[in-house]
Enzyme design. Sequence first.
Site, short mmCIF file in Angstrom:
data_model
loop_
_atom_site.label_atom_id
_atom_site.label_comp_id
_atom_site.label_asym_id
_atom_site.label_seq_id
_atom_site.Cartn_x
_atom_site.Cartn_y
_atom_site.Cartn_z
NE ARG A 148 23.40 -34.27 -2.71
CZ ARG A 148 24.19 -34.43 -1.68
NH1 ARG A 148 24.27 -33.49 -0.74
NH2 ARG A 148 24.94 -35.50 -1.55
CB CYS A 181 26.50 -34.22 -5.70
SG CYS A 181 25.54 -35.40 -6.68
#
Length: 112
Positions: free
Chosen positions: A82, A77
């Site tokens: 994330r 990410c």
Amino acid sequence: MIKHVSPQEAHDLLRKGDYIYLDVRTTQEFVAGHAPGALNIPVMESDASTGRMFPNDAFTRIVRANLHESDRILVGCQSGGRSLMAAQMLESEGFTNLYNVTGGFGGKADAL
């Protein structure tokens, strides 16, 4: 177990040709720039009207439709948060060869 690799290690693994780079950033982030050959399946999306992030409820279903549980998947990410969340979600769904790219596409932030 999720393994953690640096962006340089991820690059080296991709050069071996036996790994898939799964970019879990938003579609907008992906369009702005991404690793060559990366597959974009956002784990979160942003609401165009508010800019707020919301979970992509179809994330694991879409990953499962495109990748096999035994594929070697580098999950990346922007900064690593994330991607770790996405890797944990995939691990709970039975994926076994997961590598979280620490620092992500934007690289690690310098200490203040």
